[in-house]
Write a protein that holds these residues in place. Structure first.
Motif, PDB file in Angstrom:
ATOM      1  N   THR A 167       0.838  -1.192   0.000  1.00  0.00           N
ATOM      2  CA  THR A 167       0.000   0.000   0.000  1.00  0.00           C
ATOM      3  C   THR A 167       0.875   1.244   0.000  1.00  0.00           C
ATOM      4  OG1 THR A 167      -1.737  -1.162   1.224  1.00  0.00           O
ATOM      5  CG2 THR A 167      -1.797   1.234   1.285  1.00  0.00           C
ATOM      6  N   PHE A 168       0.483   2.243  -0.786  1.00  0.00           N
ATOM      7  CA  PHE A 168       1.187   3.514  -0.870  1.00  0.00           C
ATOM      8  C   PHE A 168       0.229   4.605  -0.397  1.00  0.00           C
ATOM      9  CE2 PHE A 168       2.697   0.671  -4.192  1.00  0.00           C
ATOM     10  CZ  PHE A 168       4.056   0.601  -3.906  1.00  0.00           C
ATOM     11  N   LYS A 169       0.545   5.212   0.734  1.00  0.00           N
ATOM     12  CA  LYS A 169      -0.350   6.196   1.315  1.00  0.00           C
ATOM     13  C   LYS A 169      -0.090   7.570   0.675  1.00  0.00           C
ATOM     14  CE  LYS A 169      -1.272   5.675   5.754  1.00  0.00           C
ATOM     15  NZ  LYS A 169      -1.141   5.496   7.232  1.00  0.00           N
ATOM     16  N   HIS A 170      -1.125   8.120   0.050  1.00  0.00           N
ATOM     17  CA  HIS A 170      -1.032   9.428  -0.593  1.00  0.00           C
ATOM     18  C   HIS A 170      -2.022  10.372   0.077  1.00  0.00           C
ATOM     19  CE1 HIS A 170       1.222   7.340  -3.688  1.00  0.00           C
ATOM     20  NE2 HIS A 170       0.178   6.598  -4.005  1.00  0.00           N
ATOM     21  N   ASP A 171      -1.536  11.532   0.529  1.00  0.00           N
ATOM     22  CA  ASP A 171      -2.482  12.476   1.111  1.00  0.00           C
ATOM     23  C   ASP A 171      -3.144  13.299   0.003  1.00  0.00           C
ATOM     24  OD1 ASP A 171      -0.726  14.601   0.428  1.00  0.00           O
ATOM     25  OD2 ASP A 171       0.215  14.575   2.399  1.00  0.00           O
ATOM     26  N   ILE A 172      -4.175  14.049   0.377  1.00  0.00           N
ATOM     27  CA  ILE A 172      -4.952  14.790  -0.610  1.00  0.00           C
ATOM     28  C   ILE A 172      -4.074  15.773  -1.372  1.00  0.00           C
ATOM     29  CG2 ILE A 172      -6.697  16.601  -0.859  1.00  0.00           C
ATOM     30  CD1 ILE A 172      -8.500  15.158   0.953  1.00  0.00           C
ATOM     31  N   ALA A 173      -3.184  16.463  -0.679  1.00  0.00           N
ATOM     32  CA  ALA A 173      -2.339  17.452  -1.346  1.00  0.00           C
ATOM     33  C   ALA A 173      -1.497  16.810  -2.446  1.00  0.00           C
ATOM     34  CB  ALA A 173      -1.443  18.147  -0.320  1.00  0.00           C
TER      35      ALA A 173
END
Length: 239
Positions: free
Chosen positions: A179-185
């Motif tokens: 899993t690669f966690k990407h924030d909204i920004a």
């Protein structure tokens, strides 16, 4: 919660974290019984479904990361001429079982989608970007297959949510998927810079915002008292 729902067992299949294609092959038979699927059905699906119009038989749509076909089924019922894309052979097999022989299902990766340019009026990408390391490539490709003026309906688990891997229980143990966690920004920056997308709306969903809040005791990674988002969703327009 129904006893038919699968919850983590505490045993890790293979003692490792699996890439998405292999991991989802392992979980396909049990995926729709995963307890988080019950959560997504009542809290995510209605948000996406309300963005899809009616009387849309002239429009084409892609469900990118179709899995077992839940969103593709929604597109079909609304009349879209729709296709489903997934990296996992076994998830597509389950989608075929759920949707029937007439469903248009394609195996492939999001970063190199096997569709012609500007093929779709609407693209859905629900919780698929968290399995993509290169957001720039994903956003370029999503833009390529969407016609100018088309829409991207996007959701994903928040980077602030308390998880490291996607852990899906099966009857043979828990499968941990890369899993690669990407924030909204990060998502929005890549969407605008590499895909030329225009952001119509992007919203965080916290516990207090949920349509059907679950019993927090049954979802230990959710802090009902926290203002941290669980997931986000939004609408992007293809310029």
């Amino acid at each position: 919660m129904s006893s038919n729902v699968l919850r983590p067992t505490g045993t890790q299949m293979g003692g490792r974290v699996w890439p998405a294609d292999r991991g989802y092959n392992f979980v396909a038979e049990d995926y729709d019984r995963w307890y988080w699927q019950a959560f997504w059905r009542v809290n995510e699906l209605p948000l996406v479904a309300r963005e899809l119009g009616v009387n849309v038989s002239s429009l084409t749509a892609l469900d990118a990361g179709t899995g077992t076909g839940q969103y593709l089924s929604v597109l079909q019922r609304k009349g879209y001429r729709s296709s489903g894309l997934d990296i996992s052979r076994e998830m597509l097999r389950m989608a075929r079982r759920n949707l029937g022989a007439g469903a248009h299902l394609v195996r492939g990766v999001l970063e190199a989608a096997p569709f012609r340019t500007a093929a779709f009026d609407v693209v859905i990408a629900c919780r698929v970007l968290s399995h993509v390391e290169r957001l720039d490539e994903a956003m370029k490709e999503l833009a390529r297959v969407t016609r100018p003026g088309g829409q991207l309906l996007l959701t994903d688990v928040s980077a602030e949510h308390n998880y490291v891997t996607t852990r899906i229980p099966t009857r043979g143990g828990d499968v941990h998927i890369e899993t690669f966690k990407h924030d909204i920004a990060e998502v929005l920056s890549n969407a605008c810079r590499f895909g030329g997308w225009r952001i119509e709306r992007m919203e965080n969903v916290r516990f207090c915002d949920l349509i059907a809040p679950p019993d927090p005791a049954e979802y230990p990674s959710i802090d009902a008292s926290s203002s941290s988002p669980i997931f986000f969703y939004g609408v992007l327009n293809r310029v």
